[in-house]
Scaffold this motif. Sequence first.
Motif, PDB file in Angstrom:
ATOM      1  N   GLU A  85       6.257 -13.053   3.267  1.00  5.35           N
ATOM      2  CA  GLU A  85       5.718 -13.471   1.971  1.00  5.35           C
ATOM      3  C   GLU A  85       4.408 -14.233   2.129  1.00  5.35           C
ATOM      4  O   GLU A  85       3.498 -14.112   1.310  1.00  5.35           O
ATOM      5  N   GLN A  86       4.291 -15.002   3.216  1.00  4.08           N
ATOM      6  CA  GLN A  86       3.093 -15.820   3.413  1.00  4.08           C
ATOM      7  C   GLN A  86       1.928 -15.023   3.997  1.00  4.08           C
ATOM      8  O   GLN A  86       0.779 -15.205   3.593  1.00  4.08           O
ATOM      9  N   PHE A  87       2.227 -14.125   4.939  1.00  6.51           N
ATOM     10  CA  PHE A  87       1.149 -13.450   5.664  1.00  6.51           C
ATOM     11  C   PHE A  87       1.082 -11.941   5.417  1.00  6.51           C
ATOM     12  O   PHE A  87       0.157 -11.285   5.895  1.00  6.51           O
ATOM     13  N   GLY A  88       2.049 -11.415   4.685  1.00  5.81           N
ATOM     14  CA  GLY A  88       2.111  -9.971   4.511  1.00  5.81           C
ATOM     15  C   GLY A  88       1.130  -9.433   3.486  1.00  5.81           C
ATOM     16  O   GLY A  88       0.366 -10.166   2.859  1.00  5.81           O
ATOM     17  N   TYR A  89       1.169  -8.132   3.311  1.00  8.45           N
ATOM     18  CA  TYR A  89       0.285  -7.416   2.397  1.00  8.45           C
ATOM     19  C   TYR A  89       1.082  -6.253   1.809  1.00  8.45           C
ATOM     20  O   TYR A  89       2.195  -5.945   2.254  1.00  8.45           O
ATOM     21  N   GLU A  90       0.536  -5.598   0.825  1.00 11.34           N
ATOM     22  CA  GLU A  90       1.211  -4.449   0.224  1.00 11.34           C
ATOM     23  C   GLU A  90       0.890  -3.203   1.042  1.00 11.34           C
ATOM     24  O   GLU A  90      -0.280  -2.850   1.218  1.00 11.34           O
ATOM     25  N   ASP A  91       1.932  -2.547   1.562  1.00  9.55           N
ATOM     26  CA  ASP A  91       1.689  -1.355   2.379  1.00  9.55           C
ATOM     27  C   ASP A  91       1.556  -0.121   1.506  1.00  9.55           C
ATOM     28  O   ASP A  91       1.551  -0.204   0.264  1.00  9.55           O
ATOM     29  N   GLU A  92       1.444   1.044   2.153  1.00  9.00           N
ATOM     30  CA  GLU A  92       1.194   2.290   1.416  1.00  9.00           C
ATOM     31  C   GLU A  92       2.360   2.685   0.518  1.00  9.00           C
ATOM     32  O   GLU A  92       2.201   3.506  -0.389  1.00  9.00           O
ATOM     33  N   LYS A  93       3.533   2.080   0.733  1.00 14.73           N
ATOM     34  CA  LYS A  93       4.697   2.371  -0.103  1.00 14.73           C
ATOM     35  C   LYS A  93       4.935   1.287  -1.148  1.00 14.73           C
ATOM     36  O   LYS A  93       5.972   1.272  -1.808  1.00 14.73           O
ATOM     37  N   GLY A  94       3.971   0.381  -1.269  1.00 13.75           N
ATOM     38  CA  GLY A  94       4.078  -0.662  -2.277  1.00 13.75           C
ATOM     39  C   GLY A  94       4.993  -1.810  -1.896  1.00 13.75           C
ATOM     40  O   GLY A  94       5.360  -2.622  -2.749  1.00 13.75           O
ATOM     41  N   ARG A  95       5.342  -1.917  -0.620  1.00 17.08           N
ATOM     42  CA  ARG A  95       6.232  -2.979  -0.158  1.00 17.08           C
ATOM     43  C   ARG A  95       5.418  -4.122   0.440  1.00 17.08           C
ATOM     44  O   ARG A  95       4.330  -3.914   0.964  1.00 17.08           O
ATOM     45  N   LYS A  96       5.969  -5.317   0.370  1.00 13.33           N
ATOM     46  CA  LYS A  96       5.375  -6.439   1.084  1.00 13.33           C
ATOM     47  C   LYS A  96       5.698  -6.253   2.563  1.00 13.33           C
ATOM     48  O   LYS A  96       6.867  -6.164   2.950  1.00 13.33           O
ATOM     49  N   ALA A  97       4.654  -6.175   3.387  1.00  9.69           N
ATOM     50  CA  ALA A  97       4.868  -5.815   4.792  1.00  9.69           C
ATOM     51  C   ALA A  97       3.982  -6.649   5.704  1.00  9.69           C
ATOM     52  O   ALA A  97       2.956  -7.203   5.287  1.00  9.69           O
ATOM     53  N   LEU A  98       4.400  -6.713   6.959  1.00  8.85           N
ATOM     54  CA  LEU A  98       3.601  -7.355   8.000  1.00  8.85           C
ATOM     55  C   LEU A  98       3.688  -6.471   9.240  1.00  8.85           C
ATOM     56  O   LEU A  98       4.702  -6.447   9.936  1.00  8.85           O
ATOM     57  N   LYS A  99       2.618  -5.735   9.477  1.00 12.95           N
ATOM     58  CA  LYS A  99       2.567  -4.807  10.610  1.00 12.95           C
ATOM     59  C   LYS A  99       1.234  -5.011  11.315  1.00 12.95           C
ATOM     60  O   LYS A  99       0.177  -4.711  10.761  1.00 12.95           O
ATOM     61  N   SER A 100       1.307  -5.536  12.529  1.00 14.28           N
ATOM     62  CA  SER A 100       0.075  -5.863  13.242  1.00 14.28           C
ATOM     63  C   SER A 100       0.384  -6.084  14.714  1.00 14.28           C
ATOM     64  O   SER A 100       1.443  -6.606  15.056  1.00 14.28           O
ATOM     65  N   THR A 101      -0.544  -5.665  15.588  1.00 14.71           N
ATOM     66  CA  THR A 101      -0.421  -5.935  17.021  1.00 14.71           C
ATOM     67  C   THR A 101      -1.358  -7.077  17.378  1.00 14.71           C
ATOM     68  O   THR A 101      -2.549  -7.032  17.057  1.00 14.71           O
TER      69      THR A 101
END
Length: 232
Positions: A85-101
Amino acid sequence: MNLKELVEKLQTIRDMGYVKALRRGNTGIGYTFESLIGLEETNIPIPDIGGRVEIKTTRKDSSSLVTLFTFNRGVWLKKQKEIIEQFGYEDEKGRKALKSTIFYNRPNSLGLYIDIDDSKNIIRLFSSNHELLAEWDVYVVVGVFSSKLSRLLFVLADRRTIRGQEEFHFNEAYLLTEPNPRNFLNAFKNSLVGIDLRMHLKENGTVRNRGTGFRMREKDMLELYGNKRNLL
């Protein structure tokens, strides 16, 4: 198969020069090598070095990252939902997500960064405001890695493309044993290994974590082992 027989097979394959890929795409190199050496599995029993050996093949010019393993258990010091919730973003499916290396000394676009405590052999993940989010004990991490890849036959190939057909020359091979915690830490410090966050919030608000991955370029895996034996 014993080690002497393995080396003889590797030399025979090397002496074939460039061979046509037997399958297109990223998996073509592994499939081609396993077919040439006469295997149907990605590991082989070699009793005189202590048991089964995993096989990894890679193109020498490849820079793509691969996941070594995933490890989440007991590492999060802040609730994952709050982190998303604090660091995520909206992904291509409209979900709040956090995906990063994230790599050491290279904060990501969200300001998340990795720090290493040498005295305690701990890898820590911090937010941009220096809040501790998670930590991994290097000895535990290496234990997980060792359980999967304690012995590795690591084969590298030059490649070329002739009229749209990829070809490989398998001309370098190592037997890697004894994964080393200090080597693992050094690989982190040299930005060879990164931590891959892969989580999002489901529709009901619960967390879906696909497993925090430890990623690196395949050709850098040599750096993780204490014992490297050149077979070609």
